[in-house]
Design an enzyme around this catalytic site. Structure first.
Site, short mmCIF file in Angstrom:
data_model
loop_
_atom_site.label_atom_id
_atom_site.label_comp_id
_atom_site.label_asym_id
_atom_site.label_seq_id
_atom_site.Cartn_x
_atom_site.Cartn_y
_atom_site.Cartn_z
N GLY A 153 0.76 -1.29 -0.22
CA GLY A 153 -0.32 -0.31 -0.09
C GLY A 153 0.54 1.08 0.08
O GLY A 153 0.13 2.12 0.09
N TYR A 195 -9.58 5.35 -12.70
CA TYR A 195 -9.62 5.96 -11.43
C TYR A 195 -9.43 7.23 -11.49
O TYR A 195 -9.13 8.45 -11.03
CB TYR A 195 -7.86 5.10 -10.58
CG TYR A 195 -7.95 3.95 -10.73
CD1 TYR A 195 -9.24 3.29 -9.68
CD2 TYR A 195 -6.75 3.31 -10.93
CE1 TYR A 195 -8.73 1.19 -9.68
CE2 TYR A 195 -7.29 2.08 -11.22
CZ TYR A 195 -7.81 1.27 -10.39
OH TYR A 195 -7.27 -0.68 -10.09
N ARG A 255 -5.54 2.77 -15.33
CA ARG A 255 -5.62 3.88 -15.01
C ARG A 255 -6.34 5.01 -14.81
O ARG A 255 -7.95 5.67 -14.23
CB ARG A 255 -4.20 3.67 -14.02
CG ARG A 255 -3.73 2.48 -14.11
CD ARG A 255 -2.20 2.44 -12.40
NE ARG A 255 -2.74 3.35 -11.07
CZ ARG A 255 -2.97 4.10 -10.39
NH1 ARG A 255 -2.05 5.53 -12.16
NH2 ARG A 255 -3.04 4.27 -9.67
N GLY A 277 4.14 -3.52 -3.89
CA GLY A 277 3.70 -4.04 -5.41
C GLY A 277 3.62 -2.55 -5.48
O GLY A 277 5.48 -2.24 -6.59
N ARG A 278 2.96 -1.95 -5.83
CA ARG A 278 3.60 -0.63 -6.44
C ARG A 278 4.96 0.34 -6.40
O ARG A 278 5.40 0.99 -7.39
CB ARG A 278 2.37 0.34 -6.11
CG ARG A 278 2.26 1.95 -6.81
CD ARG A 278 0.59 2.68 -6.51
NE ARG A 278 -0.55 2.38 -6.13
CZ ARG A 278 -1.40 2.28 -6.78
NH1 ARG A 278 -1.65 2.69 -7.83
NH2 ARG A 278 -2.10 1.83 -6.21
N CYS A 284 -12.82 2.94 -29.25
CA CYS A 284 -14.02 3.42 -29.33
C CYS A 284 -15.10 3.61 -28.04
O CYS A 284 -15.94 3.21 -27.42
CB CYS A 284 -14.68 2.72 -29.85
SG CYS A 284 -14.06 1.72 -31.53
N GLU A 285 -14.66 4.24 -27.05
CA GLU A 285 -15.15 4.67 -25.66
C GLU A 285 -14.43 6.09 -25.10
O GLU A 285 -13.47 6.87 -25.44
CB GLU A 285 -14.18 3.86 -24.90
CG GLU A 285 -14.85 2.66 -24.53
CD GLU A 285 -15.73 2.11 -24.18
OE1 GLU A 285 -16.54 3.01 -22.79
OE2 GLU A 285 -15.96 0.94 -23.89
N TYR A 300 0.50 -2.15 -12.37
CA TYR A 300 -1.10 -2.37 -12.99
C TYR A 300 -1.19 -1.46 -13.94
O TYR A 300 -2.15 -0.74 -14.85
CB TYR A 300 -2.26 -1.03 -11.61
CG TYR A 300 -1.95 -1.18 -10.02
CD1 TYR A 300 -2.42 -2.88 -9.59
CD2 TYR A 300 -0.92 -0.78 -9.28
CE1 TYR A 300 -2.27 -3.47 -8.72
CE2 TYR A 300 -0.94 -1.26 -7.82
CZ TYR A 300 -1.33 -2.58 -7.20
OH TYR A 300 -0.94 -3.05 -6.47
N1 LLP Z 1 -1.59 -7.24 -0.40
C1 LLP Z 1 -2.92 -7.22 -0.33
C2 LLP Z 1 -3.61 -7.37 -0.23
C3 LLP Z 1 -4.09 -6.01 -1.68
O1 LLP Z 1 -4.90 -5.75 -1.96
C4 LLP Z 1 -2.44 -5.37 -2.41
C5 LLP Z 1 -3.05 -4.62 -3.81
C6 LLP Z 1 -1.37 -5.31 -1.70
C7 LLP Z 1 -0.66 -5.90 -1.29
C8 LLP Z 1 -0.14 -4.46 -3.53
O2 LLP Z 1 -0.26 -3.24 -2.86
P1 LLP Z 1 0.29 -1.65 -3.22
O3 LLP Z 1 1.54 -2.11 -2.33
O4 LLP Z 1 0.86 -2.09 -4.74
O5 LLP Z 1 -0.38 -0.46 -3.49
N2 LLP Z 1 -5.34 -1.24 -9.90
C9 LLP Z 1 -5.25 -0.14 -8.81
C10 LLP Z 1 -4.11 -0.52 -7.45
C11 LLP Z 1 -5.14 -2.00 -6.93
C12 LLP Z 1 -4.70 -2.77 -5.42
C13 LLP Z 1 -4.65 -3.73 -4.94
N3 LLP Z 1 -4.37 -4.61 -4.09
C14 LLP Z 1 -4.31 0.84 -9.16
O6 LLP Z 1 -3.78 0.99 -10.04
O7 LLP Z 1 -3.73 1.88 -8.80
#
Ligand code: LLP
Length: 419
Positions: free
Chosen positions: A239, A316, A312, A275-276, A342-343, A371
């Site tokens: 997160g 969002y 994205r 992740g991000r 086409c959107e 993502y």
């Molecule tokens: N752990 C769990 C249980 C999660 O659901 C997620 C992300 C992560 C870890 C990793 O989170 P990060 O470190 O990447 O923030 N598609 C959206 C983001 C969806 C995140 C879903 N869960 C976007 O493009 O912003």
């Protein structure tokens, strides 16, 4: 800090000019910098050096095998949320003992797959799931290692689609019900409780919600231990946010130092699921300008990447910086950067100040490593784009562009229609 920089009037990835990569693989394509990926993983990992921990890369952010392998080589584990992700993680060389399996809707076959593979733990998100895992493990004559994902009811103050730790979200087990869930788990013969888990949301730019969550979990863990339930792993989820535009998220060191004290007091092995923050700014999307057009109100820059490649902005309303690959002083204009889909929602940027660009020129959509490709689709029957990794002066295609044949793979016209 990343390795996408202008040199001699052109945007480079590490030592390679981007036009050279475009000549080789065509456009559009995702482009990742090896050095940046390594740096981001190591910085994050080292921030927690002082305590026993495991960084489980959240592969939903980018599930390319080469990236998984890279993080595995650096000692990482993987956070998976489906049988498909587990398959990819294992194919990428991940050690099953370093895999955590999250998600609100695990199917029996996915649970079985996880048990067969011998993963570290399932992060369980409902009472029913406890029963199901217990049943599957019983049939397999195994004990399933589990932690309970607790929903701490904390507002992480991020986009409503990506906040997860509040009562109205589908995720986790309400913190008030958690003691009861643990009690149930301890009575189920084929479960082995090993940890506690929580994930607050994504793109968090403040440490405060993490601190708050830890305080709540701490009280819970004390109570559980008091009742004879042992907790060895504390999974804090992912997160941590990144800078897309003007956000100022804490540096991983700042994030870590603000929560380390609290974490130490748990006496647990810490698991993180970033992740991000690892891949977001290590990847960009390169696209080519096809056309420009204007009316009295608007000026459009029509490019060959679209919402199916990077959803994205449409989904969002996310901001991604867009840079011309060729750096040169030019008149600035306000444009909507749009794709061929086409959107009307198919845009990469709206009302953006950009230098006036001509057809054939390349643009770089920044901060697209997380993502981006992992959310790409074939909408409008557009083949998914290539993915390229640059290491110093080497160009590695880590996923080739899909071909038209790939689009119809698996489809069949029933006999009665062709008679
Ligand atoms: N752990 C769990 C249980 C999660 O659901 C997620 C992300 C992560 C870890 C990793 O989170 P990060 O470190 O990447 O923030 N598609 C959206 C983001 C969806 C995140 C879903 N869960 C976007 O493009 O912003």
């Amino acid at each position: 800090m990343h390795y996408f920089e202008y040199k001699h009037g052109e945007l480079h990835c590490e030592r390679v000019p981007i036009s050279k990569i475009a000549e080789k693989v065509g456009t559009p394509f995702y482009l990742y910098s090896y050095r940046t990926l390594v740096r981001h993983f190591n910085v994050f990992n080292e921030a927690f050096e002082g305590i026993p921990h495991l960084v489980c890369y959240s592969m939903k952010s980018n599930s390319n095998l080469a990236l998984i392998r890279l993080f595995v080589n650096l000692g990482g584990g993987v956070d998976v949320v489906s049988g498909g992700e587990l398959f990819r993680a294992i194919s990428g060389g991940a050690d099953p003992k370093k895999i955590v399996f999250s998600g609100v809707g695990k199917r029996e076959d996915e649970i079985e797959y996880g048990l067969k593979a011998g993963i570290l733990m399932f992060n369980v998100e409902s009472l029913m799931e406890l029963q199901t895992i217990n049943g599957v493990a019983g049939r397999m004559n195994k004990k399933a290692p589990i932690s309970i994902r607790v929903n701490p009811d904390i507002d992480a103050k991020t986009h409503p689609y990506i906040t997860t730790g509040m009562k109205q979200n589908k995720f986790g087990i309400d913190i008030l019900q958690a003691p009861m869930a643990y009690r149930l788990a301890s009575e189920l013969p084929h479960l082995k409780i090993i940890g506690i888990d929580c994930h607050l949301g994504s793109q968090l730019v403040d440490v405060e919600p993490f601190v708050e969550a830890l305080k709540k979990l701490r009280t819970l863990v004390d109570d559980l231990r008091g009742g004879g339930i042992e907790i060895h792993y504390l999974d804090l989820g992912g997160g941590l946010g990144i800078t897309y535009n003007d956000e100022e998220p804490p540096h991983p060191y700042e994030y870590a130092s603000n929560i380390l004290e609290e974490i130490r007091s748990f006496n647990c092995t810490l698991i993180l699921e970033p992740g991000r923050v690892i891949v977001g700014n290590a990847g960009i999307l390169i696209s080519k300008v096809l056309y420009t057009k204007e009316n009295e109100e608007k000026r459009f820059l029509i490019v060959d990447a679209a919402m199916n490649d990077l959803v994205r902005p449409s989904y969002y309303g996310s901001f991604h910086q867009i840079l011309p690959v060729r750096e040169e002083k030019r008149e600035e204009v306000v444009v909507d950067v749009v794709g061929p889909v086409c959107e009307s929602a198919d845009f990469l940027a709206k009302g953006r100040n950009m230098p006036r660009l001509n057809p054939g020129e390349l643009i770089a959509v920044m901060s697209a490593g997380a993502y981006g490709f992992s959310m790409a689709t074939n909408y409008n029957s557009r083949p998914r784009v290539a993915e390229v990794m640059i290491r110093d002066d080497e160009i590695h295609v880590i996923r080739k562009r899909e071909e038209y044949e790939d689009l119809i793979r698996g489809e069949e016209i029933p006999e009665f229609l062709v008679r």
